[in-house]
Motif scaffolding. Sequence first.
Motif, PDB file in Angstrom:
ATOM      1  N   THR A 260       0.828  -1.213   0.000  1.00 53.89           N
ATOM      2  CA  THR A 260       0.000   0.000   0.000  1.00 53.89           C
ATOM      3  C   THR A 260       0.861   1.261   0.000  1.00 53.89           C
ATOM      4  O   THR A 260       0.615   2.198  -0.770  1.00 53.89           O
ATOM      5  N   ASN A 264       1.122   4.028  -2.888  1.00 52.23           N
ATOM      6  CA  ASN A 264       0.755   5.421  -2.601  1.00 52.23           C
ATOM      7  C   ASN A 264       1.889   6.379  -2.953  1.00 52.23           C
ATOM      8  O   ASN A 264       1.654   7.479  -3.457  1.00 52.23           O
ATOM      9  N   GLN A 314      -7.463   2.965  -8.807  1.00 58.54           N
ATOM     10  CA  GLN A 314      -6.796   4.224  -8.450  1.00 58.54           C
ATOM     11  C   GLN A 314      -6.036   4.819  -9.634  1.00 58.54           C
ATOM     12  O   GLN A 314      -6.103   6.028  -9.893  1.00 58.54           O
TER      13      GLN A 314
END
Length: 428
Positions: A260, A264, A314
């Motif tokens: 993650t 990010n 995303q």
Amino acid sequence: MNRHLIYRVLTAILLSTGIAHADVTYHNYNEMAAPGNPQPAPQPAPPYEGTGRISNVTRQRGGELYVLDLSRPLPLTQLKAKSKTGRVKIIGVNLITEKKERISVKAFSNITVADTEEALASEILTADVGISALEIQAEAMGGAAALEINALSNKEIPQLTLREDATCKIKLDPYLKEKLDIVQRWAARVESSAVGSIQEKYATKEFNKYVAEFIAALKVDKSSYASTEYTLTLLNFFAERYNASRSESAAETAYRSLATETFNSFLASIQSDQPCRNVSSENLINITLDFQKRNEAVKPDSRAGKLYEMMVLQIGKIIPSHYRRELTTKAYDFRQADTEGNKYYKLFTSSKPESFLKGTHLEMSLAAYAAAEQSLIKEVQKMDNEKRYELIVEFQAKYNNPSQYHQETMMKYLLILSEQGTLFKIFK
């Protein structure tokens, strides 16, 4: 009046009044320097030219990004590139405006310059905005190389300075590999320990410490970064380890966090236009398609599958806005932007309804069409009636073919070309 005539008149007056003859020196006081001050050297006429130098251009495949800062923002009229040593491949050059917008220099895209050649000039730069910096992606071809970039301006001589800390050396790849080796060593010790034992607790504590150090290493300054290739390798590795970890174990939590945080960090660098993260919208589409394939290859509802699904969604969300920024920097003319719009509209119409890219392709096509419309508004003013009619015939036919072309956009083109302010009926 002629100075010699004045001299003769004054001489006659002096003689007639009995005054002794005196030599008279005539000065151009406008051209005299003040006593004790040297006369300044003549200033060059515009355009004024300033030079920035990049020594030791990298031989690394894909090059590095170099930044030449202007001492103060100036509108530039042209750039020139000259290899001072060896051969240099210029992958791309961008002008950075005061508002941090990028303007692509079209002539300096994937070209090679050699020290045996004359300086290569760019196209004439027409953007009347202050330029604060130049971004140059360059690679030495085969040996040592140095590159000079000359900037021309009608205002004053541009002062160019290489921003030493902005060269995009891929410093984090080996550093992160070293960090990951330690993480993996402690992960193996955790996995091999008996559940609930002191050995497992100690190994878990050390494992979590090194995981935190790895994540902290990702969040460094913009001049140091992990390459896109290595970042994707990390993401796929973390997804695989996350999927294989024992349920509710320290490894499961750690690998989820590693995946993650790495993702990010990657996403943030793209959205913030980090100079070292040069990823195009086409690259993002390919990355997303690869993640989609990996998602389809694992079991439904698996941990890795959910992770890939999140990454696909995303990245898919930011592709259209990323593409709009590219359109702004590329400054396409009408034909170029229209071709882009048609390309993505055809991808939209041919995509399966369930494809995550269907909506993305539509947004990209509409962005390109909007850019084409604005370019056409400017270009139509210079067209004669023959050229207008030729285009009206072309886009009338395209308007009548809604399966291949976006009808609303084709109508907008027709209105601009025909100078009509309101919709008119199209007879098929």
